[in-house]
Write a protein that holds these residues in place. Structure first.
Motif, PDB file in Angstrom:
ATOM      1  N   ASP A 121      10.433  86.625 -15.279  1.00 14.11           N
ATOM      2  CA  ASP A 121      11.507  86.431 -16.247  1.00 14.11           C
ATOM      3  C   ASP A 121      12.437  87.630 -16.322  1.00 14.11           C
ATOM      4  O   ASP A 121      11.996  88.785 -16.337  1.00 14.11           O
ATOM      5  CB  ASP A 121      10.914  86.163 -17.640  1.00 14.11           C
ATOM      6  CG  ASP A 121      10.105  84.882 -17.683  1.00 14.11           C
ATOM      7  OD1 ASP A 121      10.484  83.933 -16.971  1.00 14.11           O
ATOM      8  OD2 ASP A 121       9.096  84.833 -18.413  1.00 14.11           O
ATOM      9  N   TRP A 122      13.713  87.329 -16.409  1.00 13.98           N
ATOM     10  CA  TRP A 122      14.734  88.355 -16.605  1.00 13.98           C
ATOM     11  C   TRP A 122      14.970  88.567 -18.100  1.00 13.98           C
ATOM     12  O   TRP A 122      14.955  87.615 -18.877  1.00 13.98           O
ATOM     13  CB  TRP A 122      16.050  87.936 -15.959  1.00 13.98           C
ATOM     14  CG  TRP A 122      16.019  87.977 -14.458  1.00 13.98           C
ATOM     15  CD1 TRP A 122      15.720  86.959 -13.598  1.00 13.98           C
ATOM     16  CD2 TRP A 122      16.315  89.115 -13.639  1.00 13.98           C
ATOM     17  NE1 TRP A 122      15.805  87.380 -12.309  1.00 13.98           N
ATOM     18  CE2 TRP A 122      16.176  88.697 -12.289  1.00 13.98           C
ATOM     19  CE3 TRP A 122      16.680  90.425 -13.907  1.00 13.98           C
ATOM     20  CZ2 TRP A 122      16.390  89.553 -11.220  1.00 13.98           C
ATOM     21  CZ3 TRP A 122      16.905  91.279 -12.843  1.00 13.98           C
ATOM     22  CH2 TRP A 122      16.754  90.843 -11.523  1.00 13.98           C
ATOM     23  N   LYS A 123      15.211  89.816 -18.479  1.00 12.14           N
ATOM     24  CA  LYS A 123      15.493  90.155 -19.871  1.00 12.14           C
ATOM     25  C   LYS A 123      16.964  90.548 -20.008  1.00 12.14           C
ATOM     26  O   LYS A 123      17.410  91.509 -19.380  1.00 12.14           O
ATOM     27  CB  LYS A 123      14.621  91.337 -20.314  1.00 12.14           C
ATOM     28  CG  LYS A 123      13.125  91.108 -20.138  1.00 12.14           C
ATOM     29  CD  LYS A 123      12.339  92.375 -20.492  1.00 12.14           C
ATOM     30  CE  LYS A 123      10.860  92.185 -20.235  1.00 12.14           C
ATOM     31  NZ  LYS A 123      10.073  93.411 -20.558  1.00 12.14           N
ATOM     32  N   PRO A 124      17.720  89.808 -20.828  1.00 11.10           N
ATOM     33  CA  PRO A 124      19.100  90.245 -21.044  1.00 11.10           C
ATOM     34  C   PRO A 124      19.118  91.597 -21.740  1.00 11.10           C
ATOM     35  O   PRO A 124      18.245  91.900 -22.562  1.00 11.10           O
ATOM     36  CB  PRO A 124      19.691  89.144 -21.931  1.00 11.10           C
ATOM     37  CG  PRO A 124      18.525  88.479 -22.559  1.00 11.10           C
ATOM     38  CD  PRO A 124      17.379  88.612 -21.600  1.00 11.10           C
ATOM     39  N   VAL A 125      20.088  92.411 -21.403  1.00 13.33           N
ATOM     40  CA  VAL A 125      20.154  93.751 -21.982  1.00 13.33           C
ATOM     41  C   VAL A 125      21.602  94.040 -22.359  1.00 13.33           C
ATOM     42  O   VAL A 125      22.522  93.826 -21.574  1.00 13.33           O
ATOM     43  CB  VAL A 125      19.607  94.821 -21.012  1.00 13.33           C
ATOM     44  CG1 VAL A 125      20.324  94.797 -19.686  1.00 13.33           C
ATOM     45  CG2 VAL A 125      19.655  96.201 -21.627  1.00 13.33           C
ATOM     46  N   GLY A 126      21.782  94.495 -23.588  1.00 17.11           N
ATOM     47  CA  GLY A 126      23.115  94.826 -24.064  1.00 17.11           C
ATOM     48  C   GLY A 126      23.917  93.602 -24.455  1.00 17.11           C
ATOM     49  O   GLY A 126      23.487  92.451 -24.247  1.00 17.11           O
ATOM     50  N   PRO A 127      25.086  93.819 -25.033  1.00 14.03           N
ATOM     51  CA  PRO A 127      25.938  92.699 -25.446  1.00 14.03           C
ATOM     52  C   PRO A 127      26.653  92.068 -24.263  1.00 14.03           C
ATOM     53  O   PRO A 127      26.667  92.611 -23.156  1.00 14.03           O
ATOM     54  CB  PRO A 127      26.941  93.383 -26.375  1.00 14.03           C
ATOM     55  CG  PRO A 127      27.074  94.764 -25.810  1.00 14.03           C
ATOM     56  CD  PRO A 127      25.701  95.128 -25.313  1.00 14.03           C
ATOM     57  N   VAL A 128      27.248  90.906 -24.491  1.00 13.22           N
ATOM     58  CA  VAL A 128      28.159  90.331 -23.508  1.00 13.22           C
ATOM     59  C   VAL A 128      29.411  91.204 -23.464  1.00 13.22           C
ATOM     60  O   VAL A 128      30.028  91.488 -24.489  1.00 13.22           O
ATOM     61  CB  VAL A 128      28.525  88.881 -23.870  1.00 13.22           C
ATOM     62  CG1 VAL A 128      29.597  88.341 -22.912  1.00 13.22           C
ATOM     63  CG2 VAL A 128      27.289  87.993 -23.839  1.00 13.22           C
ATOM     64  N   LEU A 129      29.760  91.659 -22.274  1.00 12.13           N
ATOM     65  CA  LEU A 129      30.879  92.585 -22.095  1.00 12.13           C
ATOM     66  C   LEU A 129      32.112  91.862 -21.566  1.00 12.13           C
ATOM     67  O   LEU A 129      32.013  90.751 -21.020  1.00 12.13           O
ATOM     68  CB  LEU A 129      30.473  93.701 -21.123  1.00 12.13           C
ATOM     69  CG  LEU A 129      29.276  94.557 -21.561  1.00 12.13           C
ATOM     70  CD1 LEU A 129      28.819  95.461 -20.427  1.00 12.13           C
ATOM     71  CD2 LEU A 129      29.621  95.382 -22.803  1.00 12.13           C
ATOM     72  N   ASP A 130      33.245  92.505 -21.711  1.00  7.21           N
ATOM     73  CA  ASP A 130      34.503  91.935 -21.230  1.00  7.21           C
ATOM     74  C   ASP A 130      34.615  92.168 -19.726  1.00  7.21           C
ATOM     75  O   ASP A 130      35.120  93.196 -19.273  1.00  7.21           O
ATOM     76  CB  ASP A 130      35.681  92.579 -21.970  1.00  7.21           C
ATOM     77  CG  ASP A 130      37.034  92.001 -21.538  1.00  7.21           C
ATOM     78  OD1 ASP A 130      37.030  91.021 -20.767  1.00  7.21           O
ATOM     79  OD2 ASP A 130      38.068  92.532 -21.973  1.00  7.21           O
TER      80      ASP A 130
END
Length: 537
Positions: free
Chosen positions: A483-492
């Protein structure tokens, strides 16, 4: 059908050349090394990158060249058993000057060794070489006038002071005879990118006008003698989308004429495919081609009528299908050479930046100057070719200090990038962090969306990112995990584009996905990457 763009992603200023049944297109590479991309085709439908000819220090050294400088607008031609490549190395962007030096290199085969450059002049950029049917050769380039308020990001028409013509003596390897300004451009202004060809006793001149943004155009003129006077095309512009914001292919301009062996005319041009809502071209300026017709008035027109470029264009042969690239491309760095998709920035000394032999099966980056450096930056990347894609890499990196960082980046230039990196924190130990510069021109100030970072285990880590139109999301996992873990906010992610930062004329290359390492202690700390995956989503 030909499906445009034929060269997706950052491939601007297409100069096309036919030799027998073979077509070649040379495009600008700006600060990316090696210089100039040359693609080959036999049907105008399917294209393959076959070489980057400016690949050694004696030909090209761009260390210190600012962003969006370097190799501008090459011109590729064939005459007397030789391929001729003319190009500019631009040394300055901001301010009133460009310091644009023009050179010629030659080769008996496109994929062979190209000569050391012969210096030509520095009066302006976008040079072109025309081989007349009487054996004489003519050099044209735009003339730059520094006595205006035109500077990087805000081009002004008076700085684009017409098209210069002078004879080139191939034996003496220098310009000879008088210099003449043969074409001031149309009322649209910003005339550049000249190319000459001859047909039925007429000399035809195509130029680029309107700048690199949404007013871009291919302007056409003709004369009975090579030095003019030149009269404008009845429609002035052969190709443009400037008055058609609904067109799929925007920013259309700067290209070159070519004929098939049976005389069917085509014309290349650059284009952009903007994303809503801000009309930002994250893929940069791409290469397209249009089928044309000669009418009874002796002028060239698009086959479909009007100036707006088409996405689908009839091919010379009706029995050729477009071969789709694989949806997933995996590189394991097991070979002796860097995969052809990848480039690095500015330096003719790649052995200081990376190695494929230091640890077989790995791409080793040696941490050099900071991400965004104009001199010696360890960043190896490939073009973004789709509005939605995923990039993934596996990395072994054990930093000694927070001044050493390595990882995965979505990169345009020093003030438009996002990077997910492994580094060391004084209290948290090894961490992953995000370094983001969302268009802060000219300062290039960073933000740190993860603050001091997230602690991660020792050993190899997998890093990835997904770009979906304007949105970018980073992920990580321990190597081998499912499984991949999202990291940080969605960026522009849309800021990593031509129009990001200071706007449409402020920069004009394209977005890359790649691997980076920097070590501002000066130790050249290594980072080992075992694979890189690019996936079309």
């Amino acid at each position: 059908m030909i499906i445009n763009p034929i060269l997706p992603g950052f491939n601007p200023d297409p100069s096309i050349c036919r030799v027998g049944e073979d077509y070649f297109i040379a495009t600008s590479t700006f600060e990316w090394y090696p210089g100039v991309q040359i693609h080959h085709s036999r049907d105008l439908v399917n294209w393959r990158l076959v070489c980057r000819p400016l690949n050694r220090a004696s030909q090209l050294d761009m260390r210190g060249n600012p962003d969006s400088c370097g190799i501008w607008a090459p011109c590729l031609s064939y005459n007397e058993g030789l391929f001729w490549l003319v190009y500019t190395d631009v040394k300055r962007f901001d301010g009133n000057f460009k310091d644009a030096h023009n050179y010629i290199v030659t080769a008996s085969s496109v994929m062979g060794e190209w000569s050391d450059p012969v210096y030509v002049n520095s009066s302006g950029f976008d040079p072109s070489l025309f081989h007349d049917d009487d054996g004489r050769k003519w050099f044209v380039n735009m003339q730059w006038n520094h006595r205006t308020e035109s500077y990087g990001g805000t081009p002004k028409h008076p700085a684009f002071d017409g098209i210069l013509l002078q004879e080139w003596d191939a034996e003496k390897k220098r310009l000879v005879g008088p210099v003449k300004n043969i074409f001031p451009g149309s009322a649209l202004g910003l005339v550049e990118g000249p190319h000459l060809f001859k047909r039925n006793g007429w000399y035809y001149l195509t130029t680029a006008e309107g700048g690199t943004g949404y007013d871009h155009a291919v302007t056409m003129a003709r004369a009975r003698t090579i030095d003019g006077p030149y009269e404008l095309h009845p429609d002035i512009h052969l190709i443009t989308s400037k008055d058609h914001p609904e067109a799929v292919l925007q920013r259309a301009g700067h290209g070159q004429y070519v004929e098939t062996p049976d005389g069917t005319p085509y014309h290349t041009h650059l284009c952009g495919r903007p994303l809503p809502p801000k009309r930002r071209c994250t893929l940069g300026r791409e290469t397209a081609i249009q089928k044309c017709v000669w009418r009874d008035d002796g002028w060239l027109y698009l086959e479909g009528g009007g100036p707006v470029p088409a996405v689908e264009v009839p091919a010379p042969r009706g029995d050729v299908a477009r071969a789709e690239a694989p949806a997933v491309i995996v590189h394991d760095f097991s070979g002796p050479e860097l995969p052809v998709e990848f480039q690095w920035l500015r330096s003719p000394v790649p052995e200081r930046l990376f190695s494929l032999s230091a640890r077989p099966g790995f791409l080793r980056l040696f941490g050099r100057e900071s991400i965004g450096s104009w001199f010696e930056q360890s960043l190896v990347a490939r073009r973004q070719e789709h509005h939605r894609f995923r990039a993934e890499t596996s990395l072994e990196f054990s930093p000694d200090t927070y001044q050493q960082v390595a990882g995965l980046t979505h990169y345009y230039n020093r003030y438009k990038f996002h990077a997910l990196g492994i580094t060391l924190h004084e209290k948290r130990g090894r961490v992953i962090t995000i370094l983001s510069c969302a268009g802060d021109y000219p300062n290039g100030r960073l933000s740190f969306p993860l603050d001091s970072g997230i602690t991660v285990p020792e050993g190899r880590l997998d890093l990835s990112m997904e770009i979906r139109d304007n949105d970018l999301q980073f992920f990580w996992r321990p190597a081998g995990a499912v499984d991949w873990k999202p990291v940080g906010p969605v960026l522009d992610g849309g800021v990593v584009s031509d129009e990001g930062g200071r706007g449409e004329h402020g920069s004009f290359t394209g977005a890359f996905a790649g691997m980076f390492a920097f070590d501002i202690t000066g130790q050249g700390w290594p980072a080992d990457f075992s694979r890189f995956v690019y996936e079309r989503l």
